[in-house]
Design a protein around this motif. Structure first.
Motif, short mmCIF file in Angstrom:
data_model
loop_
_atom_site.label_atom_id
_atom_site.label_comp_id
_atom_site.label_asym_id
_atom_site.label_seq_id
_atom_site.Cartn_x
_atom_site.Cartn_y
_atom_site.Cartn_z
N PRO A 1 31.47 42.57 -16.49
CA PRO A 1 32.35 42.68 -17.66
C PRO A 1 32.48 41.34 -18.37
O PRO A 1 32.56 40.30 -17.73
CB PRO A 1 33.69 43.09 -17.07
N TYR A 2 32.46 41.38 -19.66
CA TYR A 2 32.64 40.19 -20.51
C TYR A 2 31.53 39.16 -20.34
O TYR A 2 31.67 38.01 -20.73
CB TYR A 2 34.01 39.53 -20.25
N HIS B 1 36.70 33.82 -17.13
CA HIS B 1 37.81 34.76 -16.97
C HIS B 1 39.11 34.24 -17.60
O HIS B 1 39.97 35.02 -17.99
CB HIS B 1 38.02 35.12 -15.50
N THR B 2 39.23 32.94 -17.73
CA THR B 2 40.42 32.37 -18.36
C THR B 2 40.48 32.66 -19.86
O THR B 2 41.55 32.59 -20.46
CB THR B 2 40.49 30.85 -18.12
N ASP B 3 39.33 32.97 -20.48
CA ASP B 3 39.28 33.26 -21.91
C ASP B 3 39.47 34.74 -22.23
O ASP B 3 39.67 35.11 -23.39
CB ASP B 3 37.95 32.79 -22.50
N VAL B 4 39.39 35.60 -21.22
CA VAL B 4 39.46 37.05 -21.44
C VAL B 4 40.81 37.48 -22.04
O VAL B 4 40.82 38.26 -23.00
CB VAL B 4 39.12 37.83 -20.16
N PRO B 5 41.95 37.01 -21.55
CA PRO B 5 43.22 37.45 -22.16
C PRO B 5 43.30 37.19 -23.66
O PRO B 5 43.79 38.03 -24.42
CB PRO B 5 44.28 36.64 -21.40
N LEU C 1 40.77 37.08 -25.76
CA LEU C 1 39.90 38.08 -26.40
C LEU C 1 40.62 39.42 -26.52
O LEU C 1 40.53 40.08 -27.55
CB LEU C 1 38.61 38.26 -25.60
N LEU C 2 41.30 39.82 -25.44
CA LEU C 2 42.02 41.10 -25.45
C LEU C 2 43.12 41.10 -26.50
O LEU C 2 43.32 42.10 -27.19
CB LEU C 2 42.59 41.40 -24.07
N PHE D 1 44.99 49.40 -23.50
CA PHE D 1 45.95 49.20 -24.58
C PHE D 1 46.70 47.90 -24.32
O PHE D 1 47.07 47.60 -23.18
CB PHE D 1 46.94 50.36 -24.68
N LEU D 2 46.92 47.14 -25.37
CA LEU D 2 47.59 45.85 -25.23
C LEU D 2 49.00 46.01 -24.66
O LEU D 2 49.42 45.26 -23.79
CB LEU D 2 47.63 45.13 -26.59
#
Length: 134
Positions: A24-25, A30-34, A36-37, A62-63
């Motif tokens: 995924p991604y 992984h620190t940048d994923v939030p 992006l979301l 969903f956010l």
């Protein structure tokens, strides 16, 4: 950890199953994923998933955690899909021939269809496997 975070992670796990273990991604830390979301970015629709399956997965992301389905709602949704699973996941010989698709995950029936070189629809086992995870 909360249930709504588990729902988000379950959506990612289902996505991984439907993409045969893709990361995924990609190479995004992984620190940048939030971030992006929060910007609305989501994992792309798996090639074998219909829009209805993808919408179910998207609902896990969903956010607002309160807007995400519960485990029970997801169980009911996937149970609804199982009797007619071939309508929800589409696997073609062309897809199976791609190097990133592992036949190890799929059962022997899949390999038989692949050898016949005809288009096939083998989603039933995958949907059932997803339901078992839930």
């Amino acid at each position: 950890m909360t249930i709504t975070i588990d729902i988000h992670r379950l959506g990612v796990t289902i996505w991984e199953l439907l993409t045969y273990g893709k990361k995924p991604y990609g190479n995004i830390p992984h620190t940048d994923v939030p971030e992006l979301l929060e910007k609305g970015e989501r994992l792309p629709q798996p090639r074998i998933a219909t829009m209805e399956v993808y919408k179910t997965i998207l609902s896990c992301w969903f956010l607002s955690p309160e807007s995400r389905p519960t485990f029970q709602e997801l169980v009911q949704e996937f149970k609804r899909m199982v009797p007619n699973s071939q309508s929800y996941l589409m696997i073609s010989d062309e897809l199976l021939a791609e190097p990133d698709v592992s036949l190890d995950y799929l059962n022997g029936t899949c390999a038989r269809h692949h050898r016949r070189k005809r288009s096939t629809n083998l989603g039933g086992g995958v949907v059932t496997d997803i339901l078992r995870i839930i």
